[in-house]
Design a protein around this motif. Sequence first.
Motif, short mmCIF file in Angstrom:
data_model
loop_
_atom_site.label_atom_id
_atom_site.label_comp_id
_atom_site.label_asym_id
_atom_site.label_seq_id
_atom_site.Cartn_x
_atom_site.Cartn_y
_atom_site.Cartn_z
N ILE A 182 3.84 -7.04 6.59
CA ILE A 182 4.05 -7.68 5.28
C ILE A 182 3.00 -7.17 4.29
O ILE A 182 3.33 -6.64 3.23
N GLY A 183 1.75 -7.30 4.65
CA GLY A 183 0.67 -6.84 3.77
C GLY A 183 0.58 -5.33 3.68
O GLY A 183 0.26 -4.78 2.62
N SER A 184 0.87 -4.65 4.78
CA SER A 184 0.80 -3.18 4.79
C SER A 184 1.79 -2.58 3.81
O SER A 184 1.47 -1.61 3.10
N ASN A 185 3.00 -3.11 3.77
CA ASN A 185 4.00 -2.59 2.84
C ASN A 185 3.61 -2.86 1.39
O ASN A 185 3.87 -2.03 0.51
N LEU A 186 2.99 -4.00 1.14
CA LEU A 186 2.51 -4.27 -0.22
C LEU A 186 1.43 -3.27 -0.61
O LEU A 186 1.44 -2.74 -1.72
N ALA A 187 0.52 -2.99 0.33
CA ALA A 187 -0.55 -2.03 0.05
C ALA A 187 0.04 -0.64 -0.22
O ALA A 187 -0.36 0.03 -1.18
N GLU A 188 0.97 -0.23 0.61
CA GLU A 188 1.57 1.09 0.42
C GLU A 188 2.34 1.15 -0.90
O GLU A 188 2.29 2.15 -1.62
N GLY A 189 3.07 0.09 -1.21
CA GLY A 189 3.84 0.06 -2.46
C GLY A 189 2.96 0.16 -3.69
O GLY A 189 3.35 0.77 -4.68
N CYS A 190 1.77 -0.42 -3.61
CA CYS A 190 0.84 -0.33 -4.75
C CYS A 190 0.40 1.11 -5.00
O CYS A 190 0.01 1.45 -6.11
N GLY A 191 0.45 1.92 -3.98
CA GLY A 191 0.05 3.31 -4.12
C GLY A 191 1.15 4.21 -4.62
O GLY A 191 0.95 5.41 -4.79
N ARG A 192 2.31 3.68 -4.85
CA ARG A 192 3.44 4.47 -5.34
C ARG A 192 3.41 4.57 -6.86
O ARG A 192 2.75 3.79 -7.54
N GLY A 193 4.17 5.50 -7.38
CA GLY A 193 4.09 5.82 -8.80
C GLY A 193 4.93 5.00 -9.74
O GLY A 193 4.72 5.05 -10.94
N SER A 194 5.86 4.22 -9.23
CA SER A 194 6.74 3.50 -10.16
C SER A 194 7.02 2.09 -9.65
O SER A 194 6.86 1.79 -8.46
N ASP A 195 7.49 1.26 -10.57
CA ASP A 195 7.87 -0.10 -10.19
C ASP A 195 9.05 -0.09 -9.23
O ASP A 195 9.15 -0.94 -8.34
N ALA A 196 9.95 0.87 -9.38
CA ALA A 196 11.10 0.96 -8.49
C ALA A 196 10.66 1.27 -7.06
O ALA A 196 11.17 0.67 -6.11
N ASP A 197 9.71 2.17 -6.91
CA ASP A 197 9.17 2.47 -5.58
C ASP A 197 8.47 1.25 -5.00
O ASP A 197 8.64 0.90 -3.83
N ALA A 214 8.98 -1.85 -5.72
CA ALA A 214 10.00 -2.86 -5.39
C ALA A 214 10.61 -2.60 -4.01
O ALA A 214 10.88 -3.54 -3.26
N ARG A 215 10.81 -1.34 -3.68
CA ARG A 215 11.37 -1.00 -2.37
C ARG A 215 10.43 -1.47 -1.25
O ARG A 215 10.88 -2.00 -0.23
N PHE A 216 9.14 -1.32 -1.45
CA PHE A 216 8.18 -1.74 -0.44
C PHE A 216 8.05 -3.27 -0.38
O PHE A 216 7.81 -3.83 0.69
N VAL A 217 8.24 -3.93 -1.52
CA VAL A 217 8.25 -5.39 -1.52
C VAL A 217 9.45 -5.87 -0.70
O VAL A 217 9.34 -6.82 0.08
N GLN A 218 10.58 -5.19 -0.84
CA GLN A 218 11.76 -5.55 -0.03
C GLN A 218 11.49 -5.36 1.46
O GLN A 218 11.93 -6.17 2.28
N MET A 219 10.76 -4.32 1.82
CA MET A 219 10.41 -4.12 3.22
C MET A 219 9.49 -5.24 3.71
O MET A 219 9.62 -5.70 4.85
N SER A 220 8.59 -5.68 2.84
CA SER A 220 7.73 -6.82 3.18
C SER A 220 8.58 -8.06 3.43
O SER A 220 8.31 -8.84 4.35
N GLN A 221 9.61 -8.25 2.61
CA GLN A 221 10.51 -9.39 2.81
C GLN A 221 11.22 -9.30 4.16
O GLN A 221 11.37 -10.31 4.85
N GLY A 222 11.64 -8.10 4.52
CA GLY A 222 12.29 -7.91 5.82
C GLY A 222 11.35 -8.25 6.96
O GLY A 222 11.73 -8.90 7.94
N SER A 223 10.10 -7.83 6.85
CA SER A 223 9.11 -8.14 7.88
C SER A 223 8.86 -9.64 7.96
O SER A 223 8.70 -10.20 9.05
N ALA A 224 8.85 -10.30 6.81
CA ALA A 224 8.67 -11.76 6.79
C ALA A 224 9.82 -12.46 7.50
O ALA A 224 9.61 -13.43 8.24
N SER A 225 11.02 -11.97 7.32
CA SER A 225 12.18 -12.54 8.02
C SER A 225 12.07 -12.33 9.53
O SER A 225 12.39 -13.21 10.32
N GLU A 226 11.60 -11.16 9.90
CA GLU A 226 11.40 -10.85 11.32
C GLU A 226 10.38 -11.82 11.93
O GLU A 226 10.59 -12.39 13.00
N VAL A 227 9.28 -12.04 11.24
CA VAL A 227 8.24 -12.96 11.71
C VAL A 227 8.80 -14.38 11.80
O VAL A 227 8.51 -15.11 12.75
#
Length: 118
Positions: free
Chosen positions: A46-61, A63-76
């Motif tokens: 969850i946190g790792s994807n947020l960290a990686e997403g912050c390192g991306r160049g655009s809000d769209a990128d 957002a994709r990592f925030v969605q992955m964080s959401q998927g991990s939260a559902s898994e947990v």
Amino acid sequence: MQDFRNLEVWKLAHQFTLIVYEVTKVFPGDERFGLVSQLRRASCSIGSNLAEGCGRGSDADFARFVQMSQGSASEVDYQLLLSRDLGFLPDEEYQTITEKLGSTRRMLNALLSRLRKS
């Protein structure tokens, strides 16, 4: 690009991961490479994807990592339910930790909404 450490949702996700590591210390030893490992990896994701997403160049990128964080939260969420139903996690502890996860999920949803609007 922004520092992920400044995100309130990352701070909450990080604290949640620390709690997961703590509660899984008492799980049965034969679950060390099973449910314990999965719970720890998914919560950390969850946190790792947020960290990686912050390192991306655009809000769209991002957002994709925030969605992955959401998927991990559902898994947990499911893995915590399974842990409770298997008797590894007492009901009271399950309620407390899932409330913290719920707060994290709500913040992820709010962040994703803001990113999609920009």
